[in-house]
Design a protein around this motif. Structure first.
Motif, PDB file in Angstrom:
ATOM      1  N   CYS A 208       1.248  -1.235   0.009  1.00  0.00           N
ATOM      2  CA  CYS A 208      -0.144   0.223   0.084  1.00  0.00           C
ATOM      3  C   CYS A 208       0.706   1.133  -0.370  1.00  0.00           C
ATOM      4  O   CYS A 208       0.616   2.618  -0.153  1.00  0.00           O
ATOM      5  CB  CYS A 208      -0.595   0.335   1.136  1.00  0.00           C
ATOM      6  SG  CYS A 208      -2.403  -0.981   0.972  1.00  0.00           S
ATOM      7  N   PHE A 211       0.916   2.818  -3.825  1.00  0.00           N
ATOM      8  CA  PHE A 211      -0.069   3.165  -4.635  1.00  0.00           C
ATOM      9  C   PHE A 211       0.397   5.152  -4.716  1.00  0.00           C
ATOM     10  O   PHE A 211       0.399   5.380  -5.921  1.00  0.00           O
ATOM     11  CB  PHE A 211      -1.704   3.545  -3.829  1.00  0.00           C
ATOM     12  CG  PHE A 211      -1.676   1.813  -3.788  1.00  0.00           C
ATOM     13  CD1 PHE A 211      -2.407   1.005  -2.342  1.00  0.00           C
ATOM     14  CD2 PHE A 211      -2.481   1.830  -4.858  1.00  0.00           C
ATOM     15  CE1 PHE A 211      -3.046   0.224  -3.591  1.00  0.00           C
ATOM     16  CE2 PHE A 211      -2.911   0.322  -5.156  1.00  0.00           C
ATOM     17  CZ  PHE A 211      -3.569  -0.437  -4.277  1.00  0.00           C
ATOM     18  N   ILE A 226       2.515  -2.674  -7.522  1.00  0.00           N
ATOM     19  CA  ILE A 226       1.123  -1.838  -7.720  1.00  0.00           C
ATOM     20  C   ILE A 226       1.858  -0.755  -9.398  1.00  0.00           C
ATOM     21  O   ILE A 226       0.812  -0.918 -10.198  1.00  0.00           O
ATOM     22  CB  ILE A 226       1.089  -0.271  -7.055  1.00  0.00           C
ATOM     23  CG1 ILE A 226       0.896  -1.430  -6.124  1.00  0.00           C
ATOM     24  CG2 ILE A 226       0.605   0.655  -7.525  1.00  0.00           C
ATOM     25  CD1 ILE A 226       0.095  -0.150  -4.697  1.00  0.00           C
ATOM     26  N   THR A 231      -3.364   0.562 -10.558  1.00  0.00           N
ATOM     27  CA  THR A 231      -3.439   0.812  -9.777  1.00  0.00           C
ATOM     28  C   THR A 231      -4.542   0.674  -9.122  1.00  0.00           C
ATOM     29  O   THR A 231      -5.487   0.145  -7.867  1.00  0.00           O
ATOM     30  CB  THR A 231      -3.595   2.325  -9.342  1.00  0.00           C
ATOM     31  OG1 THR A 231      -4.282   3.127 -10.149  1.00  0.00           O
ATOM     32  CG2 THR A 231      -1.774   2.784  -8.703  1.00  0.00           C
ATOM     33  N   ALA A 235      -5.186  -1.961  -5.817  1.00  0.00           N
ATOM     34  CA  ALA A 235      -6.207  -2.131  -4.884  1.00  0.00           C
ATOM     35  C   ALA A 235      -7.540  -2.796  -4.499  1.00  0.00           C
ATOM     36  O   ALA A 235      -7.762  -3.582  -3.873  1.00  0.00           O
ATOM     37  CB  ALA A 235      -7.332  -0.600  -5.252  1.00  0.00           C
ATOM     38  N   ALA A 279      -8.542   2.349  -0.481  1.00  0.00           N
ATOM     39  CA  ALA A 279      -7.470   2.202  -1.911  1.00  0.00           C
ATOM     40  C   ALA A 279      -8.561   2.597  -3.393  1.00  0.00           C
ATOM     41  O   ALA A 279      -8.265   2.487  -4.134  1.00  0.00           O
ATOM     42  CB  ALA A 279      -7.119   0.732  -1.636  1.00  0.00           C
ATOM     43  N   HIS A 283      -7.487   5.016  -5.515  1.00  0.00           N
ATOM     44  CA  HIS A 283      -6.175   4.382  -5.578  1.00  0.00           C
ATOM     45  C   HIS A 283      -5.124   5.495  -7.294  1.00  0.00           C
ATOM     46  O   HIS A 283      -3.824   5.374  -7.037  1.00  0.00           O
ATOM     47  CB  HIS A 283      -5.833   2.661  -6.593  1.00  0.00           C
ATOM     48  CG  HIS A 283      -7.582   3.007  -7.915  1.00  0.00           C
ATOM     49  ND1 HIS A 283      -6.832   3.459  -9.471  1.00  0.00           N
ATOM     50  CD2 HIS A 283      -9.081   3.350  -8.268  1.00  0.00           C
ATOM     51  CE1 HIS A 283      -7.677   2.996  -9.789  1.00  0.00           C
ATOM     52  NE2 HIS A 283      -8.834   2.945  -9.170  1.00  0.00           N
ATOM     53  N   VAL A 289      -4.367   9.130  -1.873  1.00  0.00           N
ATOM     54  CA  VAL A 289      -3.805   7.642  -1.038  1.00  0.00           C
ATOM     55  C   VAL A 289      -2.508   7.776  -0.788  1.00  0.00           C
ATOM     56  O   VAL A 289      -2.558   6.916  -0.316  1.00  0.00           O
ATOM     57  CB  VAL A 289      -3.706   7.057  -2.947  1.00  0.00           C
ATOM     58  CG1 VAL A 289      -2.259   6.542  -3.639  1.00  0.00           C
ATOM     59  CG2 VAL A 289      -4.432   5.344  -1.771  1.00  0.00           C
ATOM     60  N   CYS A 292      -2.605   5.872   2.573  1.00  0.00           N
ATOM     61  CA  CYS A 292      -3.273   4.296   1.953  1.00  0.00           C
ATOM     62  C   CYS A 292      -1.616   3.048   3.444  1.00  0.00           C
ATOM     63  O   CYS A 292      -2.348   2.676   4.420  1.00  0.00           O
ATOM     64  CB  CYS A 292      -2.751   3.759   1.204  1.00  0.00           C
ATOM     65  SG  CYS A 292      -3.865   2.476   0.539  1.00  0.00           S
TER      66      CYS A 292
END
Ligand SMILES: C/C(=C\COP(=O)(O)OP(=O)(O)O)CCC[C@H](C)CCC[C@H](C)CCCC(C)C
Ligand SMILES: O=C(O)C1=CC(=O)c2ccccc2C1=O
Length: 316
Positions: A208, A211, A226, A231, A235, A279, A283, A289, A292
């Motif tokens: 996380c 992101f 990611i 994204t 997510a 998220a 995202h 974000v 996150c």
């Protein structure tokens, strides 16, 4: 894919062009992040107590302090190594950017590592057994592989795997052994399942944390999961990953590896839902974000604390 270190990126002044604010230093130190160093030790000790009724407070606190120092090394050296690739050129809370002194940060990082390993060494000396030291050296090795030249496996998107094994099986087993000083077949299902759950929730924090960094990661050639997934798809993975952790608790209870009290961990469901919703909603909005990972830490912390409480209540 080779990552060509660029000349040390000139330290980037904080946004306001003034001396670094308290806020930037707090962002650099990120106190909540150290939950990921403390909880493997707490969980390992709770598992040992659940299995053996043993608990040595001195070893426990020495281990906790050592883990915090080792994680400080990981984070400080991360800023040092990332300064070489330029990936942190817009990371105002990089300690290298805040101090403008990469060499100083590097040596402070190494001092933290030496002190942390010395603490672990003292536990192994007390146990007359090198198992704990070897396991933690393995964790440190994974930590270096993640970001240290010439490996930088995090740039290949392997960070979450390294993170899982370092903070899950390796760290939890080391903490368990520092208390129980034995690995038994009977305990292995309980300990390994708990370690896997913590490894997953810790890797979720790292997952996380990427992101909001897609643009900078792409520019620096870092292909995080990611960046690879996108994204949106990343997510949408979160509910499944969180669901696996709750499924593992229920499975372990059914198999008799966890006490019924371990259902307490389901109390972290709201934290998991909050993480997934944040998220999924934001995202593709880096400015929304970017926090996150701290929502992921709240799930990581709550789920592991509740699991520990369930194990300890299961003794009674
Ligand atoms: C430094 C870590 C992540 C941050 O990486 P990134 O470059 O994305 O950060 P910024 O965006 O803020 O620049 C953590 C990486 C974890 C690593 C895979 C494994 C570390 C293992 C530890 C050294 C072991 C600690 C063991 C302890 C619990 C006994
Ligand atoms: O600064 C970060 O983003 C992280 C630092 C850190 O020490 C850590 C440890 C374990 C999982 C994730 C992370 C980070 O994301």
């Amino acid at each position: 894919m080779t990552i060509k270190p660029t000349p040390s990126a000139a330290p980037v002044a904080p946004p306001l062009g003034r001396s670094p604010s308290k806020k930037l230093w707090m962002a650099a130190i990120k106190p909540p992040m150290y939950s990921v160093a403390v909880m493997p030790i707490v969980l390992g000790a709770a598992l040992a107590f659940y299995q053996t009724r043993l608990f040595d407070p001195t070893r426990f606190w020495v281990f906790v302090l050592s883990a915090i120092l080792i994680l400080a090394w990981e984070n400080l050296s991360n800023d040092v190594f990332d300064a070489a690739t330029g990936i942190d050129s817009r990371k105002y809370h990089s300690v290298v950017n805040l101090t403008g002194n990469r060499a100083l940060v590097f040596w402070i990082a190494n001092l933290c590592l030496i002190l942390g390993i010395a603490g672990i060494f003292s536990i192994s000396v007390a146990q007359q057994d090198w198992t704990v030291l070897l396991l933690i050296l393995g964790c440190c090795g994974l930590g270096y592989l993640y970001q240290g030249p010439p490996f930088r496996l995090g740039y290949l998107g392997l960070g979450e795997i390294l993170c899982f094994f370092a903070f899950g099986p390796l760290a939890v087993e080391a903490a368990y052994y520092s208390q129980a000083q034995a690995f038994t077949v009977a305990a292995s299902g309980t300990v390994m399942t708990a370690a896997v759950i913590l490894g997953i929730t810790t890797s979720l924090v790292l997952f996380c944390s990427h992101f909001h960094q897609v643009a900078d990661d792409l520019a620096a050639g870092k292909r995080s999961p990611i960046v690879r997934l996108g994204t949106g798809r990343a997510a949408r993975l979160l509910p499944w990953v969180c669901g696996v952790t709750f499924g593992l608790v229920i499975l372990a209870i059914v198999l008799g590896w966890f006490p019924l009290w371990s259902l307490l961990m389901l109390g972290s469901l709201p934290a998991a839902r909050a993480l997934c919703r944040h998220a999924i909603c934001y995202h593709d909005q880096p400015e929304r974000v970017h926090n996150c990972k701290f929502i992921a830490i709240r799930f990581h912390f709550l789920s592991s604390v509740l699991l520990c409480v369930g194990l300890i209540l299961g003794v009674a």
